[in-house]
Design an enzyme around this catalytic site. Structure first.
Site, mmCIF file in Angstrom:
data_model
loop_
_atom_site.group_PDB
_atom_site.id
_atom_site.type_symbol
_atom_site.label_atom_id
_atom_site.label_comp_id
_atom_site.label_asym_id
_atom_site.label_seq_id
_atom_site.Cartn_x
_atom_site.Cartn_y
_atom_site.Cartn_z
ATOM 1 N N GLY C 11 -30.736 11.305 85.210
ATOM 2 C CA GLY C 11 -29.557 11.160 86.067
ATOM 3 C C GLY C 11 -28.303 11.017 85.227
ATOM 4 N N ARG C 72 -33.752 17.294 85.371
ATOM 5 C CA ARG C 72 -35.041 16.635 85.163
ATOM 6 C C ARG C 72 -36.024 17.734 84.757
ATOM 7 N NH1 ARG C 72 -34.072 11.341 87.208
ATOM 8 N NH2 ARG C 72 -32.266 11.410 88.577
ATOM 9 N N ASP C 103 -35.239 6.640 80.860
ATOM 10 C CA ASP C 103 -36.598 6.484 80.387
ATOM 11 C C ASP C 103 -37.222 7.796 79.877
ATOM 12 O OD1 ASP C 103 -38.773 4.536 80.232
ATOM 13 O OD2 ASP C 103 -39.792 5.963 81.552
ATOM 14 N N THR C 125 -27.645 5.573 81.551
ATOM 15 C CA THR C 125 -28.076 5.470 82.951
ATOM 16 C C THR C 125 -27.280 4.355 83.607
ATOM 17 O OG1 THR C 125 -29.853 4.699 84.403
ATOM 18 C CG2 THR C 125 -30.020 4.067 82.105
ATOM 19 N N ASP C 127 -28.355 2.399 85.820
ATOM 20 C CA ASP C 127 -29.227 1.363 86.381
ATOM 21 C C ASP C 127 -29.405 0.130 85.504
ATOM 22 O OD1 ASP C 127 -29.642 2.743 88.699
ATOM 23 O OD2 ASP C 127 -31.457 3.744 88.014
ATOM 24 N N ASP C 129 -31.629 -0.389 83.271
ATOM 25 C CA ASP C 129 -33.043 -0.759 83.296
ATOM 26 C C ASP C 129 -33.767 -0.420 82.001
ATOM 27 O OD1 ASP C 129 -32.863 1.952 83.565
ATOM 28 O OD2 ASP C 129 -34.234 2.131 85.258
ATOM 29 N N ARG C 171 -33.253 1.352 92.051
ATOM 30 C CA ARG C 171 -34.577 1.501 92.679
ATOM 31 C C ARG C 171 -35.499 0.362 92.283
ATOM 32 N NH1 ARG C 171 -34.571 4.983 96.128
ATOM 33 N NH2 ARG C 171 -33.415 6.920 95.915
#
Lengths: 319, 319, 319, 319
Positions: C11, C72, C103, C125, C127, C129, C171
């Protein structure tokens, strides 16, 4: 401890209101009564003190400036001022004080603590010139405001193939200049703490032009000299189509960023918990992502050190 | 007509790229080939001309500045310059030109038309100083940028109970100052076209302070004097805690507002349709919400008139 | 090492372009040739590879999205894909690769390293994460975008005394929700990693209303459930005048913040220096204000841990 | 006339506070006393009425939402509600009322006028669905907010070569969709007032992709259908990598734009002057750049007509 007071002091900074809210709400959540003190130490001495309830600090996390107002009040360095302030605290039954501001605020907080009123200082200033904290409340917002303005200046610089010299805030501290300079892709960053070489900067700008770069940008902390003055220096080394801009006071305004709101909330919350533990005379800051507290005296014996590696970094990536 | 050229000229303004896109896309949609001309009339004479396709103007509606670049080129007032430019147009097979810019751009467009190359002028300047259009491309964005900056300045003014004198752009035209002054709740607005009375402004600021107002704001068009100079004038009439700020070149940058993007799109589209109808020597503008076209000569015989009713309006609502 | 390649994967995130610029400029400053690879690993395999020079990355530090595009491409997990990618790298004489993404990007970087092409992964990213970095490139910007939107939602919530349930991105990771929730003064923050009690949240909102609070706000990470679903849950416990909003993909866009630009520049710069030292298979991040590098394998064995103290903090200050 | 009241009604809109300020300040400047009425007609009936002084409306020109709060109150259509409201006006000695809001507000203003209390209606709604005014207070700001959000969505759309379907506000009126669609370079704009052809839109998006366009954008007014539903329709005609976003309530928030602040100030000022002339039952608006006033009855007999030429314009320039 039953009642605490809060004041903001020195130059205003975005996030001061978020810090006041965090102090007030945390105190209320722990059963304390909270009083706002207007106009910093001047208002403390004058007794401009009023009770705050939860709704008084609603919608404050995102408002710029300080709704408690601020004022410079050098008289608080004197015993007379301090005793008058303490008389007011006693009159309102206030046991402890949180002070949000810059260098002068810490002196006031220390004086109050020494006279028996535990006080905690929070770093509220856009300049990021306080030791023992990786960021001051307001610094990130000021950088964003300066960056947004310089992004706009770059638009017109590029349309005309011009060089812009831009003054950002920072009398003794180049932190805004360095972070904003990197973020805006400045050709050069000039700060008060480090030597610089105008000829080298001129050569760099000329090399960029020859490479086809459509604009030039030098970010100068206001403590070094005015953008006008720097432009005059620069023109000694080349016939630049240059313009000078001073960003000015807008850097003190605006709604705080996420970073400043979270920082202000964490520090304000921690200050109350320290007071609840019976501590005072402390400077609260953020180090390595953790809230820390140091003796205010330690803070006076240290000076803030900027991340000067940004200068070398910028030099590598702006060519 | 098979091929048209587009250039931007004079000071850059947000929305110029949106106008270029609208001209290019409309022309392509009508079967024309489109050429970009870099650096205004200077680039025309130098032959800095290249074909534009649909994707070349993608992502341009929101980009600030002008990707065609701009330059001032007074030499185009001379026959020699004009003939050289026309030779370049012929060389590239270009039949007509759209020029986006300020006053000087219209002179160029008229000269080209008279020499057989239909040209249309679009008002692209932040100053809003063009007759026969209620707004120029870039004016609304410049007002928004100035307003945002002054909103921030007001934050800090209020925290400290200060008076700010702020220079906005406008050498001969007070339109930015008036609209932004009203939008920011200025105590006074000072423009080049109208007399002003510093003592009256000082009295107004004092009355506001006495009423409890926590800040003061005077918006001064740069064509009148610098903010610094105005502040000195003001201090003759009172002991104000005042600061002077010059907003500067950022007012030329930034992504265009909705208004500027729509205006630029409408005018650019209309310009091509006029050329397709075989017309030239026209200034396109927006009047009463409709796109209009006037002889460029008419435009030279008129001067833009600002909405001076804003001064009286502001005087009524800022007390 | 003479040539390096750069790609963005997964993303998109604001600041990816700033990272690409930093990688490219640092590499050039150290005498390397630089190649851009479009569309992530898909483009690597397809050979969508082109040389980058210094001006190609000009004006990229502030542009959102990724000008190298992203895609992707799960097929790169297979030997076949990897061998095809390596064939392309050899064809272009590229010795090492910097991969910017989430990731999946690290898996690709590790695979390349194991097959003899040193690769470094940068955390790009929104996120946040990724382990071993206190912030990912894009996280701060996404938080600012979400905060600005929620500030606006709060305006209308207050005018109508309404409760808003707002979904922010995340998410599996509640970091955006937590930081934005604190920054917006949310009554409650709901994240995937921690249990929550809808009845308690309802009671909290009711208590706030009774105290006179003019709005309510619950920030829900999208990984928990939709705002619509949460609103239905909430209404089981009270007759709230509530509305549900999903902030959506705008959180991926926008010009990067100061923090993200500086972070991207530091990490991109460091990645090149590591490659110059002959290192590969590393994940570069920022820990305690310092750039660090860890084996990518370590990264797979760890999981990012959010600053869950924000939940308790928020609970104390939002009453 | 000695005392006037002000209320805001219906959905909130940015600039309502600026209008309240203009009404209040103009009234005070003309020697009137001013009362704020909270929660629209509901608060009028309930007697939630309080005196406003000059400082009460300070710092309101730039604040979003409505500090007088708003509420929907259909009961004011009945005689009983109207008589109760009038009893409250009499009790507070209020002679005339300015109502800021949408359609329902005008019915209330007319009812009050017919019962002897001159009332003026100002168009305060983001939807721009009021006749006899080229813009409503809040419309420009809502368009800017939607445009900024879609600009961000486009960033990520381009990084991934995706098509986005975005819902903007507008139940019966496509004005936000049209203006924002043009401003964002939408491939298609879908509004409630005009037919549309999903297959044609799909073909247009496919043609754009084939031309090399890196994103697709369809702006759909919420009154047509949800973005989700439109996406399902679209996918019947092609295998688009599409995403649906609903911008939602943030479109009602945010500090007003220059245009909205100036519009609100002009209309608020004019309303008071009309009341001072003894007039009532009027709807004030802006037509051709001039403030105009029409009988509210005329307004009910007309419907707002959007600038549908924007659809054709957009079709020409978005290819």
């Amino acid at each position: 401890m039953k009642r605490i007071g809060i004041l903001t002091s020195g130059g205003d900074a975005p996030g001061m209101n978020a810090a006041v809210r965090a102090v007030a709400r945390t105190a209320m959540d722990n059963g304390l009564e909270v009083f706002g003190i207007r106009y910093g130490f001047a208002g403390l001495v004058a007794g401009d003190i009023f009770p705050l309830d939860s709704e008084d600090v609603a919608h404050k996390i995102n408002t710029p400036g300080t709704f408690l107002y601020t004022a410079r009040y050098p008289e608080f360095a004197n015993e007379e001022g301090q005793l008058a302030g303490i008389a007011q605290l006693k009159k309102h039954g206030i046991d402890a004080v949180v002070v949000i501001g810059g260098d002068g605020s810490y002196h006031g907080a220390l004086a109050l603590t020494r006279r028996g009123f535990n006080s905690i200082g929070l770093p509220g200033t856009i300049d990021n010139d306080i030791p023992y904290t990786e960021a001051t409340i307001g610094y990130d917002t000021a950088c964003m405001t300066a960056m947004d303005a310089i992004d706009k200046i770059r638009d017109t610089a590029s349309s005309h193939h011009r060089v812009f010299i831009v003054n950002v805030m920072g009398r003794n501290c180049g932190d805004i200049a360095m972070r904003v300079g990197v973020a805006c892709g400045a050709d050069a960053i000039v700060i008060p703490e480090k030597p610089y070489d105008v000829k080298e900067i001129a050569d760099r700008l000329k090399a960029a032009q020859e490479r086809g770069k459509d604009h030039g940008l030098v970010v100068v902390a206001e403590g070094v000299m005015t953008a006008e003055e720097f432009m005059a220096e620069l023109k000694k080394y080349g016939d630049f189509d240059a313009r000078a801009n001073v960003l000015g006071h807008m850097q003190r305004g605006g709604t705080p960023t996420v970073s400043d709101r979270v920082l202000a909330t964490k520090l304000g919350n921690a200050a109350v918990h320290l007071l609840l533990e019976g501590k005072g005379g402390l400077a609260v800051g953020m180090e390595h992502g953790e809230v820390t507290a140091h003796d205010i005296l330690d803070l006076f014996e240290n000076t803030h050190k900027g991340d000067y590696s940004l200068l070398k970094l910028n030099s590598e990536v702006s060519k």
